[in-house]
Design a protein around this motif. Structure first.
Motif, PDB file in Angstrom:
ATOM      1  N   CYS A  60       0.851  -1.189   0.000  1.00 20.81           N
ATOM      2  CA  CYS A  60       0.000   0.000   0.000  1.00 20.81           C
ATOM      3  C   CYS A  60       0.886   1.238   0.000  1.00 20.81           C
ATOM      4  O   CYS A  60       2.068   1.161   0.313  1.00 20.81           O
ATOM      5  N   VAL A  61       0.287   2.336  -0.378  1.00 20.40           N
ATOM      6  CA  VAL A  61       0.946   3.634  -0.293  1.00 20.40           C
ATOM      7  C   VAL A  61       0.212   4.420   0.781  1.00 20.40           C
ATOM      8  O   VAL A  61      -1.026   4.522   0.741  1.00 20.40           O
ATOM      9  N   VAL A  62       0.963   4.946   1.734  1.00 20.63           N
ATOM     10  CA  VAL A  62       0.382   5.758   2.801  1.00 20.63           C
ATOM     11  C   VAL A  62       1.030   7.132   2.747  1.00 20.63           C
ATOM     12  O   VAL A  62       2.258   7.242   2.812  1.00 20.63           O
ATOM     13  N   ALA A  63       0.207   8.155   2.612  1.00 22.36           N
ATOM     14  CA  ALA A  63       0.710   9.531   2.646  1.00 22.36           C
ATOM     15  C   ALA A  63       0.761   9.963   4.107  1.00 22.36           C
ATOM     16  O   ALA A  63      -0.273   9.988   4.780  1.00 22.36           O
ATOM     17  N   CYS A  64       1.963  10.225   4.596  1.00 24.49           N
ATOM     18  CA  CYS A  64       2.076  10.648   5.992  1.00 24.49           C
ATOM     19  C   CYS A  64       3.329  11.484   6.189  1.00 24.49           C
ATOM     20  O   CYS A  64       4.241  11.473   5.370  1.00 24.49           O
ATOM     21  N   SER A  65       3.346  12.169   7.317  1.00 25.51           N
ATOM     22  CA  SER A  65       4.509  12.981   7.662  1.00 25.51           C
ATOM     23  C   SER A  65       5.301  12.264   8.756  1.00 25.51           C
ATOM     24  O   SER A  65       5.242  12.629   9.918  1.00 25.51           O
ATOM     25  N   ALA A  66       6.015  11.253   8.374  1.00 26.03           N
ATOM     26  CA  ALA A  66       6.897  10.538   9.308  1.00 26.03           C
ATOM     27  C   ALA A  66       8.169  11.367   9.422  1.00 26.03           C
ATOM     28  O   ALA A  66       9.205  11.048   8.849  1.00 26.03           O
ATOM     29  N   LEU A  67       8.060  12.455  10.156  1.00 27.88           N
ATOM     30  CA  LEU A  67       9.084  13.487  10.160  1.00 27.88           C
ATOM     31  C   LEU A  67      10.406  13.074  10.793  1.00 27.88           C
ATOM     32  O   LEU A  67      11.461  13.536  10.376  1.00 27.88           O
ATOM     33  N   LYS A  68      10.341  12.251  11.813  1.00 31.03           N
ATOM     34  CA  LYS A  68      11.545  11.913  12.563  1.00 31.03           C
ATOM     35  C   LYS A  68      11.970  10.477  12.315  1.00 31.03           C
ATOM     36  O   LYS A  68      11.147   9.610  12.020  1.00 31.03           O
ATOM     37  N   ARG A  69      13.242  10.233  12.495  1.00 31.95           N
ATOM     38  CA  ARG A  69      13.783   8.884  12.313  1.00 31.95           C
ATOM     39  C   ARG A  69      13.053   7.895  13.211  1.00 31.95           C
ATOM     40  O   ARG A  69      12.692   6.806  12.794  1.00 31.95           O
ATOM     41  N   ARG A  70      12.819   8.263  14.458  1.00 33.39           N
ATOM     42  CA  ARG A  70      12.168   7.312  15.369  1.00 33.39           C
ATOM     43  C   ARG A  70      10.732   7.016  14.939  1.00 33.39           C
ATOM     44  O   ARG A  70      10.229   5.935  15.203  1.00 33.39           O
ATOM     45  N   TYR A  71      10.075   7.952  14.266  1.00 34.10           N
ATOM     46  CA  TYR A  71       8.735   7.667  13.740  1.00 34.10           C
ATOM     47  C   TYR A  71       8.839   6.622  12.633  1.00 34.10           C
ATOM     48  O   TYR A  71       8.050   5.684  12.571  1.00 34.10           O
ATOM     49  N   ARG A  72       9.812   6.821  11.755  1.00 32.22           N
ATOM     50  CA  ARG A  72      10.000   5.856  10.661  1.00 32.22           C
ATOM     51  C   ARG A  72      10.438   4.499  11.201  1.00 32.22           C
ATOM     52  O   ARG A  72      10.025   3.457  10.684  1.00 32.22           O
ATOM     53  N   ASP A  73      11.239   4.511  12.272  1.00 33.39           N
ATOM     54  CA  ASP A  73      11.631   3.246  12.903  1.00 33.39           C
ATOM     55  C   ASP A  73      10.398   2.509  13.421  1.00 33.39           C
ATOM     56  O   ASP A  73      10.296   1.282  13.306  1.00 33.39           O
TER      57      ASP A  73
END
Length: 149
Positions: A60-73
């Motif tokens: 899937c494609v999710v549009a989001c603002s995973a602004l920080k590395r820990r969010y992406r982690d």
């Protein structure tokens, strides 16, 4: 952009803003930036969405603002195959696009807090940065070419 990419790939699309709990929407609507504690339930919802796409075999494609590395982690923990596309633009372009957006709960006055929190993708993260200057169709084709096979 994310919706166009999902259409191009013929896979499901999710807008992460639709996954915010009502308290987050109320806070942003009032012009108050979210803090990390506000974001964790939202990030967990996005992670579930990514994991569901992976489990279904569609992705899937999710549009989001995973602004920080820990969010992406956090998102990678839920879905280890996640690939991040960081769309980049000059601040004035972002301000214009936010100003042109109708019916969204986040006021453009929160852009500064978003940019202050932004931690660009690091070389060891699965992903790529793309400038939003070219036409959307060109960006989508570039994104498709960058995705792992």
């Amino acid at each position: 952009m994310a919706r166009l990419l999902a259409e191009r790939l013929d896979i499901p699309f999710s807008e992460a803003d639709d996954l915010h709990p009502p308290a987050n929407i109320a806070k942003m609507s009032a012009g108050i930036p979210l803090d990390d504690a506000d974001r964790w339930p939202w990030l967990e919802s996005i992670g579930r969405r990514l994991r569901e796409g992976e489990a279904a075999g569609t992705g899937c494609v999710v549009a989001c603002s995973a602004l920080k590395r820990r969010y992406r982690d956090t998102l990678r923990t839920a879905c280890p195959s996640a690939f991040f596309l960081h769309l980049t633009a000059e601040r004035k372009v972002l301000e214009q696009r936010l100003g042109d957006r109708a019916g969204h709960f986040m006021p453009k006055t929160l852009l500064g807090s978003q940019l202050a929190a932004l931690e660009p993708l690091q070389p060891d993260e699965r992903g790529a940065a793309l400038d939003v200057g070219p036409a959307p169709e060109v960006i989508a084709e570039t994104a498709v070419a960058l995705l792992p096979r």
